[in-house]
Design a protein around this motif. Structure first.
Motif, PDB file in Angstrom:
ATOM      1  N   LEU A   1       0.779  -1.292  -0.016  1.00 16.46           N
ATOM      2  CA  LEU A   1      -0.056  -0.128  -0.021  1.00 16.46           C
ATOM      3  C   LEU A   1       0.824   1.371  -0.114  1.00 16.46           C
ATOM      4  CD1 LEU A   1      -2.590  -0.897   2.634  1.00 16.46           C
ATOM      5  CD2 LEU A   1      -2.923  -1.006  -0.040  1.00 16.46           C
ATOM      6  N   PHE A   2       2.120   1.365   0.762  1.00 22.16           N
ATOM      7  CA  PHE A   2       2.597   2.553   0.892  1.00 22.16           C
ATOM      8  C   PHE A   2       4.268   2.450   0.336  1.00 22.16           C
ATOM      9  CE2 PHE A   2      -0.358   1.890   4.637  1.00 22.16           C
ATOM     10  CZ  PHE A   2      -1.377   2.683   4.138  1.00 22.16           C
ATOM     11  N   GLY A   3       4.465   1.337  -0.073  1.00 26.72           N
ATOM     12  CA  GLY A   3       5.891   1.311  -0.580  1.00 26.72           C
ATOM     13  C   GLY A   3       6.158   2.308  -1.525  1.00 26.72           C
ATOM     14  N   ALA A   4       7.503   3.042  -1.700  1.00 29.89           N
ATOM     15  CA  ALA A   4       7.647   4.207  -2.317  1.00 29.89           C
ATOM     16  C   ALA A   4       8.888   4.212  -2.954  1.00 29.89           C
ATOM     17  CB  ALA A   4       7.104   5.535  -1.834  1.00 29.89           C
ATOM     18  N   SER A   5       9.468   2.879  -2.994  1.00 31.12           N
ATOM     19  CA  SER A   5      11.094   2.690  -3.404  1.00 31.12           C
ATOM     20  C   SER A   5      11.201   1.795  -4.516  1.00 31.12           C
ATOM     21  CB  SER A   5      11.863   2.598  -2.250  1.00 31.12           C
ATOM     22  OG  SER A   5      11.459   1.535  -1.470  1.00 31.12           O
ATOM     23  N   PRO A   6      10.423   1.832  -5.687  1.00 31.86           N
ATOM     24  CA  PRO A   6      10.481   0.851  -6.731  1.00 31.86           C
ATOM     25  C   PRO A   6      11.768   1.074  -7.617  1.00 31.86           C
ATOM     26  CG  PRO A   6       9.086   2.571  -7.578  1.00 31.86           C
ATOM     27  CD  PRO A   6       9.498   2.848  -6.104  1.00 31.86           C
ATOM     28  N   ALA A   7      12.611   1.985  -7.556  1.00 28.21           N
ATOM     29  CA  ALA A   7      13.811   2.411  -8.295  1.00 28.21           C
ATOM     30  C   ALA A   7      14.995   2.649  -7.319  1.00 28.21           C
ATOM     31  CB  ALA A   7      13.384   3.165  -9.336  1.00 28.21           C
ATOM     32  N   ILE A   8      16.065   2.818  -8.045  1.00 26.98           N
ATOM     33  CA  ILE A   8      17.277   3.142  -7.222  1.00 26.98           C
ATOM     34  C   ILE A   8      18.223   3.772  -8.272  1.00 26.98           C
ATOM     35  CG2 ILE A   8      19.170   2.355  -5.533  1.00 26.98           C
ATOM     36  CD1 ILE A   8      17.309  -0.164  -5.257  1.00 26.98           C
ATOM     37  N   CYS A   9      18.887   4.770  -7.749  1.00 28.81           N
ATOM     38  CA  CYS A   9      20.118   5.345  -8.499  1.00 28.81           C
ATOM     39  C   CYS A   9      21.279   4.470  -8.506  1.00 28.81           C
ATOM     40  CB  CYS A   9      20.715   6.581  -8.013  1.00 28.81           C
ATOM     41  SG  CYS A   9      19.406   7.953  -7.786  1.00 28.81           S
ATOM     42  N   LYS A  10      21.894   4.128  -9.769  1.00 28.02           N
ATOM     43  CA  LYS A  10      22.961   3.253  -9.868  1.00 28.02           C
ATOM     44  C   LYS A  10      24.159   3.621  -8.737  1.00 28.02           C
ATOM     45  CE  LYS A  10      22.278   1.881 -14.648  1.00 28.02           C
ATOM     46  NZ  LYS A  10      23.191   1.553 -15.866  1.00 28.02           N
ATOM     47  N   SER A  11      24.186   4.981  -8.697  1.00 31.30           N
ATOM     48  CA  SER A  11      25.157   5.263  -7.819  1.00 31.30           C
ATOM     49  C   SER A  11      25.169   4.707  -6.310  1.00 31.30           C
ATOM     50  CB  SER A  11      25.341   6.666  -7.438  1.00 31.30           C
ATOM     51  OG  SER A  11      24.137   7.200  -7.160  1.00 31.30           O
ATOM     52  N   PHE A  12      24.055   4.290  -5.838  1.00 36.02           N
ATOM     53  CA  PHE A  12      23.704   3.553  -4.587  1.00 36.02           C
ATOM     54  C   PHE A  12      24.679   2.193  -4.611  1.00 36.02           C
ATOM     55  CE2 PHE A  12      21.349   0.374  -2.017  1.00 36.02           C
ATOM     56  CZ  PHE A  12      21.339   1.121  -0.775  1.00 36.02           C
ATOM     57  N   PHE A  13      24.917   1.790  -5.949  1.00 30.19           N
ATOM     58  CA  PHE A  13      25.577   0.527  -5.885  1.00 30.19           C
ATOM     59  C   PHE A  13      27.228   0.499  -5.978  1.00 30.19           C
ATOM     60  CE2 PHE A  13      21.410  -0.651  -6.994  1.00 30.19           C
ATOM     61  CZ  PHE A  13      20.972  -1.639  -6.140  1.00 30.19           C
ATOM     62  N   LYS A  14      27.639   1.678  -5.991  1.00 32.39           N
ATOM     63  CA  LYS A  14      29.104   1.943  -6.009  1.00 32.39           C
ATOM     64  C   LYS A  14      30.097   0.984  -5.252  1.00 32.39           C
ATOM     65  CE  LYS A  14      32.810   5.444  -7.183  1.00 32.39           C
ATOM     66  NZ  LYS A  14      32.825   6.853  -7.204  1.00 32.39           N
TER      67      LYS A  14
ATOM     68  N   LEU B   1      11.939  -1.370  -2.473  1.00 30.55           N
ATOM     69  CA  LEU B   1      13.403  -1.919  -2.233  1.00 30.55           C
ATOM     70  C   LEU B   1      13.834  -1.501  -1.050  1.00 30.55           C
ATOM     71  CD1 LEU B   1      14.198  -1.173  -6.316  1.00 30.55           C
ATOM     72  CD2 LEU B   1      13.382  -3.368  -5.120  1.00 30.55           C
ATOM     73  N   ARG B   2      13.656  -0.563  -0.522  1.00 30.83           N
ATOM     74  CA  ARG B   2      14.092  -0.330   0.908  1.00 30.83           C
ATOM     75  C   ARG B   2      14.049  -1.386   1.796  1.00 30.83           C
ATOM     76  NH1 ARG B   2      11.008   1.647   5.056  1.00 30.83           N
ATOM     77  NH2 ARG B   2      11.891   2.197   6.986  1.00 30.83           N
ATOM     78  N   MET B   3      12.875  -2.035   1.642  1.00 30.88           N
ATOM     79  CA  MET B   3      12.553  -3.397   2.547  1.00 30.88           C
ATOM     80  C   MET B   3      12.935  -4.678   2.026  1.00 30.88           C
ATOM     81  SD  MET B   3      11.274  -1.976   5.386  1.00 30.88           S
ATOM     82  CE  MET B   3      10.716  -3.259   5.957  1.00 30.88           C
ATOM     83  N   SER B   4      13.524  -4.541   0.956  1.00 29.98           N
ATOM     84  CA  SER B   4      14.279  -5.984   0.115  1.00 29.98           C
ATOM     85  C   SER B   4      15.587  -6.186   0.788  1.00 29.98           C
ATOM     86  CB  SER B   4      14.056  -5.512  -1.125  1.00 29.98           C
ATOM     87  OG  SER B   4      15.179  -4.815  -1.706  1.00 29.98           O
ATOM     88  N   ASP B   5      16.293  -7.118   0.356  1.00 27.72           N
ATOM     89  CA  ASP B   5      17.469  -7.465   0.663  1.00 27.72           C
ATOM     90  C   ASP B   5      18.945  -6.545   0.361  1.00 27.72           C
ATOM     91  OD1 ASP B   5      17.116 -10.097   2.140  1.00 27.72           O
ATOM     92  OD2 ASP B   5      17.288 -11.366   0.333  1.00 27.72           O
ATOM     93  N   ILE B   6      18.453  -5.604  -0.281  1.00 25.24           N
ATOM     94  CA  ILE B   6      19.388  -4.704  -0.789  1.00 25.24           C
ATOM     95  C   ILE B   6      19.219  -3.526   0.037  1.00 25.24           C
ATOM     96  CG2 ILE B   6      19.778  -5.471  -3.119  1.00 25.24           C
ATOM     97  CD1 ILE B   6      18.087  -2.187  -2.627  1.00 25.24           C
ATOM     98  N   GLY B   7      18.298  -3.451   0.957  1.00 28.62           N
ATOM     99  CA  GLY B   7      17.961  -2.426   1.654  1.00 28.62           C
ATOM    100  C   GLY B   7      18.406  -2.593   3.123  1.00 28.62           C
ATOM    101  N   TYR B   8      17.263  -2.468   4.225  1.00 29.30           N
ATOM    102  CA  TYR B   8      17.735  -2.440   5.734  1.00 29.30           C
ATOM    103  C   TYR B   8      17.867  -3.908   5.991  1.00 29.30           C
ATOM    104  CZ  TYR B   8      16.503   2.288   6.922  1.00 29.30           C
ATOM    105  OH  TYR B   8      16.678   3.367   7.302  1.00 29.30           O
ATOM    106  N   LYS B   9      17.340  -5.016   5.394  1.00 24.13           N
ATOM    107  CA  LYS B   9      17.523  -6.469   5.934  1.00 24.13           C
ATOM    108  C   LYS B   9      18.931  -6.794   5.715  1.00 24.13           C
ATOM    109  CE  LYS B   9      14.212  -9.278   5.224  1.00 24.13           C
ATOM    110  NZ  LYS B   9      13.715  -9.003   6.513  1.00 24.13           N
TER     111      LYS B   9
END
Length: 528
Positions: A203-216, A241-249
């Protein structure tokens, strides 16, 4: 909240039968919001925490999270959510004029990161407690990297109405002491939230995309995503994606078995993780060449390192371990941690969202919540990851008690179960804001294109903007919005006074330290 034909829960029926349902409206709501300071180029700010905002160590409402650039705003708790949101608005009004050319990034996923070392670790002065906060963050850097810690979110704090507990205790037949009943009630709420909380991401997820620079600092992870454009990665049906494995988890914590079936079990299992050495962290070292790299080499340095979507909370006294505060005084409130920043709202959260979450948490309390079995943690975790990465995918199936169920079917069951609670929360009001909030969420379940995550991708596509550009332009609009609404002089003076008081309080703490930092840590971790 799983059965479409489920009757009104016994607890709620008891309140109705005894004309006590008005007590549901008295719960206290507070909000914590993190926002990254960025400069004119959209890069993470390298400047120190603005002095005019006060001390990040001692200010009650304006502090920093992991990074010196990651501001955290905290409201007092109010029974009226309008007051909570109004206070958050005032904090923004006070802060913005002190940011100069900088602004607050309105998205959860950070942009403008140029590798791990571009994320400055927060500083809290020379006191022992300030040094401990800084060293803890250094430990997070060595364990997980700094970039991950620059992610921002919103925490929704909820305290069950105090007057409600004796009534629920009576309904249950007065089983045992009231304080134990309250603890059990909060942990029942937590278990239900862990089962059903995937709905928050949809309902409230608002991070479907990420800047490539995040993965530097972690380029190998980029292969897991599709390219949206030259500068942006995404999953087509992602929600958060904040709550996915590349985020906080954290995969390092995947093996932890934290007990949510009782307060005692929770405290004991969390304490065990804080006291158990971890070989990978032992290799980092604790104090190397006279400088601390981490607080200890255990699975968790302190309680806050354990990531969870919802936490039981008690206000800790100065220098008191959070687990001891819980053990001594029980659960005071829960902290729900799975909300992304809503970049379409200047303060990051809509009133209708807050009202729905309140009703949802009450539902988690009022409906039955069986003990958590050994396999349930993995099932709940898998559901969350599926919704984070693929939540809007047509026909997506989740697992409910080990049985497959369609996301939309299950979401309808949950929302239908909340209808009587929303109706009672609306009693006495003419505009029915809780029922309106529920109807809004039903529309999102029926049409995934209406979700914030879908809206973000649609805006990026229509405007031919990469995620970073879209985030920066929206952040600029929010900055202009707040600068055009200066605080009244009285409120401005109140915030300025709080800032001055916090600076003096930090100075007093530093002046009164009598232990060496080594001895301070020894004393802190020896508490029992």
């Amino acid at each position: 909240m799983n059965n479409p034909k489920q009757p009104i829960p016994k607890r709620l029926q008891y309140l109705l039968d005894n004309n006590l349902h008005h007590l549901l409206q008295l719960g206290l709501k507070g909000i914590e919001k993190e926002s990254l300071r960025i400069d004119l180029r959209g890069l993470i700010a390298q400047t120190p925490h603005p002095a005019a905002l006060g001390s990040a160590l001692t200010h009650p409402y304006i502090t920093t999270d992991y990074s010196e650039a990651l501001l955290e705003f905290i409201t007092p708790p109010f029974a009226d959510i309008k007051q909570t949101l109004g206070y958050m608005h005032k904090i923004h009004q006070f802060v913005y004029p002190h940011l100069g050319d900088e602004m607050l990034l309105c998205t959860s996923m950070p942009c403008g990161i140029d590798g791990d070392l571009s994320v400055p670790i927060a500083e809290y002065g020379n006191s022992n407690v300030g040094k401990m906060k800084h060293v803890y963050r250094k430990g997070l850097w060595h364990r997980y990297g700094r970039t991950m810690q620059a992610i921002a979110g919103i925490h929704f704090n909820y305290s069950v109405p105090q007057a409600l507990w004796p009534m629920l205790h009576r309904q249950a037949g007065n089983p045992g002491a009231l304080d134990q009943f309250i603890a059990d009630g909060y942990f029942g709420l937590i278990r239900n939230f862990q089962r059903l909380g995937w709905l928050m991401l949809y309902l409230f997820g608002a991070s479907p995309a990420i800047c490539k620079s995040f993965f530097k600092s972690r380029p190998q992870l980029m292969t897991e995503f599709e390219e949206f454009d030259e500068f942006t990665l995404y999953h087509p049906y992602a929600t958060s994606l904040r709550m996915s494995d590349i985020g906080y988890k954290s995969k390092n914590q995947a093996g932890l078995k934290i007990d949510y079936n009782s307060l005692a079990g929770y405290v004991d299992s969390l304490s065990a993780a804080i006291n158990t050495p971890y070989p990978e962290y032992q290799k980092i070292g604790i104090k190397v060449d006279g400088e601390y790299r981490q607080l200890n080499a255990n699975i968790l340095q302190i309680e806050n390192e354990f990531y969870s979507t919802i936490r039981p909370k008690q206000i800790a006294e100065s220098g008191e371990k959070p687990t001891l505060a819980l053990k001594r005084r029980g659960v005071m409130y829960v902290e729900m941690r799975s909300l992304d920043l809503n970049l379409f709202n200047p303060i990051g959260i809509e009133e209708s969202t807050a009202r729905f979450i309140e009703a949802f948490l009450l539902g988690c309390l009022l409906y039955d919540s069986p003990p958590q079995g050994e396999q349930e943690f993995q099932i709940n975790n898998n559901n969350q990851l599926l919704v984070a990465n693929r939540g809007r995918e047509p026909g997506l199936m989740l697992s409910n008690n080990g049985k497959p169920i369609g996301l939309q079917t299950w979401a309808h069951q949950i929302l239908n179960a909340l209808q009587p609670i929303c109706a009672l929360l609306d009693q006495g009001g003419v505009d029915k804001p809780y029922q309106m909030a529920l109807q809004h969420q039903l529309a999102l379940v029926d049409n995934p294109a209406l979700t914030p995550s879908a809206h973000i991708l649609a805006c990026m596509g229509q405007n031919n903007q990469e995620f970073g550009c879209f985030a920066r332009k929206t952040s600029t609009l929010h900055k202009h919005y707040f600068l055009a609404q200066p605080l009244d002089s009285q409120t401005q003076r109140q915030f300025a006074d709080m800032a001055e008081t916090s600076i003096q309080k930090q100075a007093d703490i530093e002046a009164n330290d009598s232990l060496s930092f080594d001895d301070f840590l020894t004393r802190y971790f020896s508490q029992s």
